[in-house]
Design a protein around this motif. Structure first.
Motif, short mmCIF file in Angstrom:
data_model
loop_
_atom_site.label_atom_id
_atom_site.label_comp_id
_atom_site.label_asym_id
_atom_site.label_seq_id
_atom_site.Cartn_x
_atom_site.Cartn_y
_atom_site.Cartn_z
N SER A 204 -79.08 38.21 9.51
CA SER A 204 -79.04 39.52 8.86
C SER A 204 -80.42 40.16 8.74
CB SER A 204 -78.42 39.39 7.46
OG SER A 204 -77.14 38.82 7.53
N SER A 480 -73.68 42.77 11.31
CA SER A 480 -73.76 42.57 9.86
C SER A 480 -72.75 43.44 9.13
CB SER A 480 -75.17 42.89 9.35
OG SER A 480 -76.10 41.95 9.83
N ARG A 484 -69.64 42.05 6.73
CA ARG A 484 -69.36 42.45 5.36
C ARG A 484 -67.94 43.00 5.21
NH1 ARG A 484 -74.55 44.18 5.65
NH2 ARG A 484 -74.00 46.36 5.87
N LEU A 487 -65.79 39.89 5.04
CA LEU A 487 -65.98 39.24 3.73
C LEU A 487 -65.24 40.02 2.64
CD1 LEU A 487 -67.32 37.10 1.96
CD2 LEU A 487 -69.29 38.63 1.75
N GLN A 578 -71.86 36.30 -6.45
CA GLN A 578 -71.53 37.57 -5.81
C GLN A 578 -70.87 38.51 -6.80
OE1 GLN A 578 -71.99 38.19 -2.09
NE2 GLN A 578 -72.05 40.18 -3.11
N ASN A 620 -74.97 40.79 0.97
CA ASN A 620 -73.56 41.21 1.01
C ASN A 620 -73.23 42.29 0.00
OD1 ASN A 620 -72.60 39.55 3.07
ND2 ASN A 620 -72.49 37.80 1.71
#
Length: 705
Positions: A204, A480, A484, A487, A578, A620
């Motif tokens: 990343s 990237s 995301r 995710l 997160q 993220n």
């Protein structure tokens, strides 16, 4: 550097071969595709089928072409030399991932990323056609292939180009032996092994010296171990000789080596950090633009539609339709009529990487980067295949596929024979009055209404991707963004299961291990963060059909296994990093709640591994989740939301945050994030640290008095 750095490919490893087989096939006017040589032993299986894969349709029309295909080989049968199965064995989906072997936390964490079953053998194949009027049809067609367990098989392209020319000049087994010995002499022992989070951080980042300390430490270890045998070696602390003798990389994203073949030193660049499902050299940018350009210039509605695929109606963006098809395990064909087989192969590999995002797996194992009509019976036995073809006959057989991606026209078609999806409990859940979504576009309600209002965020996401491509952000930046997106999808699915079914197997709740007396704050909560309950309902309702479609697929069950396997080695378990960081980024919090979150994060993140996990969280995080996640590590918000704690009214919070940032500044990856932080934040951090140091000094003086 704490502890010894290990190599990805140690010199003393028992399995040292980078390449397992070299194959040569040729086209005979009377016998068709023929396997001529296999070195150092026969691969096994159907030689004729293997030769046909090496010599794709219409290859005689081009002077050169590349193909990629996969072989399955059960490691348990390695010694017995049992024959391998050509790509597509439907039993592969039942194979289990490698179990962590208990050697080290790092190795076990790597095992969590393992493929579902024994590693594939990746085959890179070069076909050359040379005009020769002395033979029938006036041309000689030969193909040479390298079979390797390395997913970065594209590094062998220049060597294959040289070797096939050598073979045309000297069509003997010695030519294959020379290539085999040359590629297996390649030294990758100074390429350090990276942890799960370190690989993600490197992928990343654009910093060319990210984790350079690991390369330096590995070289220093080599120097130290060889000092007795060669006193002339430079000391581990001598930088310039290290660069000249051992080749400290100019860019840590790639490890540079040299293979000497046919008296020619061929430079090789091996990717240092690879994600699962990333095979070969492909371009997501090319895949996206191929199908975006026609859709943008002349939108064509999908007909028929499908609840798993057209999540934004008839004009759903084709790339979103492709992602949905991959997630819900539909049969996908990439058709490239009159295109080189290399182009369809690259599209298949790009699609597998697109939907994996380095998070999900189970796609490449069921992918056919190139196949033809002679393999159709085997292909149709595989549920949810992803195949690349050049024969236009595939386009007319709508019963063979669910989604056809035509590379020549840039258009996609949904088959009128696609299996329909019945309403599920999750979809019906959002039709209940108590859970009915509302449209921001007006008073109407229901899933169709919020889809029109882009509640999934897919429209805005694709807009941000296309803008990034237009602004030339580069391949890594685009990868990237899709990572995301994937995710976010898995986190939405976890929240969906919790809301609809009362619990989710896609998330392991935090397990606080420290008491408040130990300096930790227990903060509750996990998973995705929304600004309101209505926003949560709207987004989950909009994603309901594709989430339900995903919940019965290989990648879903593989993901459950990976979560359980990796969680045991996750550095921070006490809180959901997160979730807490997203709360700081996306919600308006009062001073007391923000203080609890800051103090909990600071207490949980102390060691280098824990900092790596936090940095992955920072990467993220987007400050506006409704826009599909548009920030980049070190390029977007970075450490901003953590550093904002430097201005908290509580002095203890300010001090703890400053100390955390100081730890990040000293960390080998964290220093890059610190460098990208604004000067105002840096000065604030220094001011808080100086004040804390002055207070400590005053307290010590008071004690002495």
């Amino acid at each position: 550097m704490k502890g010894a750095i290990t190599s990805q490919y140690p010199r003393d490893a028992s399995e040292t071969n980078h390449v397992e087989y070299i194959l040569v096939a040729s086209f005979d006017i009377d016998r068709g595709s023929v396997m001529q040589h296999q070195y150092p032993a026969a691969v096994g299986g159907d030689e004729h089928m293997l030769a046909e894969l090496m010599l794709p349709d219409q290859t005689h029309m081009r002077s050169q072409d590349w193909t990629i295909f996969f072989l399955h080989k059960d490691a348990a049968l390695e010694e017995d030399n049992e024959h391998k199965e050509q790509n597509g064995d439907e039993r592969a989906g039942a194979e289990q991932p490698d179990e962590p072997n208990g050697e080290t936390k790092e190795a076990a964490a790597q095992a969590a990323d393992a493929f579902d079953g024994p590693p594939l053998i990746y085959v890179l194949n070069l076909v050359n056609t040379k005009q020769d009027q002395t033979v029938k049809r006036g041309a000689v067609v030969k193909a040479m292939a390298i079979c390797t367990r390395h997913s970065f098989l594209h590094i062998y392209k220049p060597l294959l180009l040289l070797a096939l020319e050598q073979y045309f000049a000297n069509p003997a087994i010695e030519t294959l032996a020379n290539l085999y010995n040359a590629v297996n002499s390649m030294d990758l022992s100074l390429m350090p092994r990276l942890s799960h989070y370190e690989r993600f951080i490197l992928q990343s980042s654009d910093a060319k010296d990210m984790f350079i300390e690991k390369f330096e430490a590995l070289i220093a270890q080599r120097v130290e171990s060889n000092n007795e045998q060669d006193p002339a070696l430079p000391s581990p602390n001598t930088q310039h000789p290290l660069r000249s003798r051992y080749g400290l990389p100019r860019d840590t994203h790639e490890f540079e080596s040299v293979v000497k073949y046919a008296n020619i030193p061929v430079p090789i660049k091996v990717p240092t950090a690879l994600s699962p499902e990333t095979v070969g050299d492909f371009s997501l940018i090319k895949l996206v633009t191929t199908f975006s350009t026609p859709h943008t210039t002349s939108p064509s509605p999908f007909s028929p539609t499908h609840p798993h695929l057209t999540t934004a109606g008839t004009l759903t963006h084709p790339i979103i339709v492709l992602l949905n098809a991959l997630l819900t395990q539909k049969r996908i064909i990439f058709l490239g009529h009159n295109l080189p087989s290399s182009e369809v192969a690259e599209a298949v590999l790009a699609a597998c990487s697109l939907v994996s995002g380095g998070i999900l797996r189970g796609f490449t194992r069921h992918a056919f980067p190139y196949t033809d009509l002679t393999k159709i019976d085997d292909l149709l036995k595989v549920p949810g295949f992803i195949a690349g073809v050049t024969n236009p006959a595939f386009g007319h057989k709508t019963e063979w596929w669910d989604l056809l991606c035509d590379l020549s026209t840039g258009r996609m078609r949904i088959s009128n024979r696609v299996q329909q999806a019945s309403p599920t409990e999750g979809v019906l859940f959002f039709q209940q009055p108590s859970h009915m979504p509302t449209s921001q576009a007006g008073p109407t309600s229901g899933i169709s209404a919020i889809a029109a209002a882009d509640a999934t965020g897919d429209g805005a996401f694709m807009g941000s991707v296309l803008k990034a491509i237009e602004e030339r952000h580069g391949e890594n930046a685009i990868r990237s963004r899709f990572r995301r997106w994937v995710l976010k999808f898995t986190r939405l699915a976890a929240a969906f299961e919790e809301l609809v079914y009362g619990a989710s197997v896609l998330h392991i709740a935090p397990s606080p291990q420290k008491s408040e007396a130990d300096g930790a704050r227990e903060v509750l909560g996990h998973g995705y963060v929304w600004p309101s309950n209505q926003a949560k309902t709207n987004e989950l309702a909009a994603n309901a059909t594709r989430i339900e479609g995903w919940r019965n697929t290989r990648s879903y069950y593989n993901f459950i296994q990976d979560i359980a396997a990796f969680y045991a080695y996750q550095p921070v378990k006490a809180i959901d990093l997160q979730h807490q960081h997203d709360r700081l980024a996306n919600l308006r919090l009062g001073p007391a709640l923000a203080a609890d979150i800051y103090l909990a994060i600071c207490a949980a993140v102390q060691s280098g591994d824990e900092i790596n996990q936090l940095l992955a969280v920072v990467i993220n995080t987007s400050s506006d989740h409704r826009r599909g996640g548009t920030g980049f590590a070190g390029q977007g918000q970075g450490l901003f939301f953590l550093a904002y704690g430097l201005f908290h009214p509580n002095v203890d919070v300010r001090m703890q945050v400053a100390e955390l940032l100081a730890r990040i500044r000293e960390h080998e990856a964290g220093r890059h994030f610190w460098d990208d932080m604004g000067m105002f934040m840096k000065l604030a951090c220094e001011k808080v640290l100086s004040a804390a140091q002055a207070k400590k000094f005053d307290d010590e003086e008071d004690e002495e008095k």
